[in-house]
Design a protein around this motif. Sequence first.
Motif, short mmCIF file in Angstrom:
data_model
loop_
_atom_site.label_atom_id
_atom_site.label_comp_id
_atom_site.label_asym_id
_atom_site.label_seq_id
_atom_site.Cartn_x
_atom_site.Cartn_y
_atom_site.Cartn_z
N MET A 12 47.00 28.63 40.50
CA MET A 12 46.60 28.52 39.30
C MET A 12 47.69 27.85 38.37
O MET A 12 48.66 28.07 38.53
N VAL B 2 47.45 32.81 43.66
CA VAL B 2 46.58 33.77 43.88
C VAL B 2 46.24 33.88 45.07
O VAL B 2 45.64 33.02 45.78
N LYS C 48 45.44 38.77 32.91
CA LYS C 48 45.14 37.57 32.51
C LYS C 48 44.32 36.63 33.34
O LYS C 48 43.25 36.03 33.07
N ILE C 49 44.47 37.00 34.68
CA ILE C 49 43.91 36.13 35.76
C ILE C 49 42.50 36.80 35.68
O ILE C 49 41.42 36.05 36.14
N SER D 292 47.75 40.07 36.16
CA SER D 292 46.55 40.56 36.72
C SER D 292 45.25 40.52 35.52
O SER D 292 44.31 40.20 35.87
N TYR E 72 40.91 28.50 27.61
CA TYR E 72 41.22 28.22 29.04
C TYR E 72 41.13 26.65 29.45
O TYR E 72 41.12 26.41 30.60
N LEU F 8 48.39 28.29 33.24
CA LEU F 8 48.21 29.85 32.39
C LEU F 8 49.52 30.06 31.56
O LEU F 8 50.43 30.31 32.22
N ALA G 133 48.38 38.29 42.56
CA ALA G 133 48.74 37.21 42.31
C ALA G 133 50.56 37.28 41.90
O ALA G 133 50.80 38.45 41.54
#
Length: 153
Positions: free
Chosen positions: A2, A48, A16-17, A14, A72, A5, A32
């Motif tokens: 990813m 991830v 945020k994902i 965790s 995002y 971010l 992650a």
Amino acid sequence: MMFGLPESENEDLSEKISEVFQQLEEKPRFDATRLGKSKSEKARPVKVILSSSTVAQQLLLKSRNLRESEKYKTVFLSPDRTAEEWVKHRKLVVELKRRTAEEPQRKHFIKAGEVVSTGDFYFEGFTSIPTAVTANDRNRRIQVNRPVTVKEV
């Protein structure tokens, strides 16, 4: 993997994902971690690890939807690649940028390890083009009862 971010001090990675995955309407189990050393000017990529390759494929397919999200739109997902795969992909990206600069009126993209360009197509073997095939159907799959050669004009 990813990218894009945003990173902050004492972040709950965790959480945020999970928010990103909620935007994609998925709730997979994952682990992650951020990669590399922390730099204030650039967010580090996140590796991830998902429970299955099927879940990973689903997320990669849906990741385009992140562009439409205001929060995002800078986040994107990419498969984890080996060093050789990164070199090959980088060459494809360079070729993609070259073609886009040379032919801005056409859409260019990477698919199955090659740069593909859209354009006007005709169907060899037909005496007339079926009325169901229109300009908007160029990127759709068309089923026919016999082999058809598609050539770009």
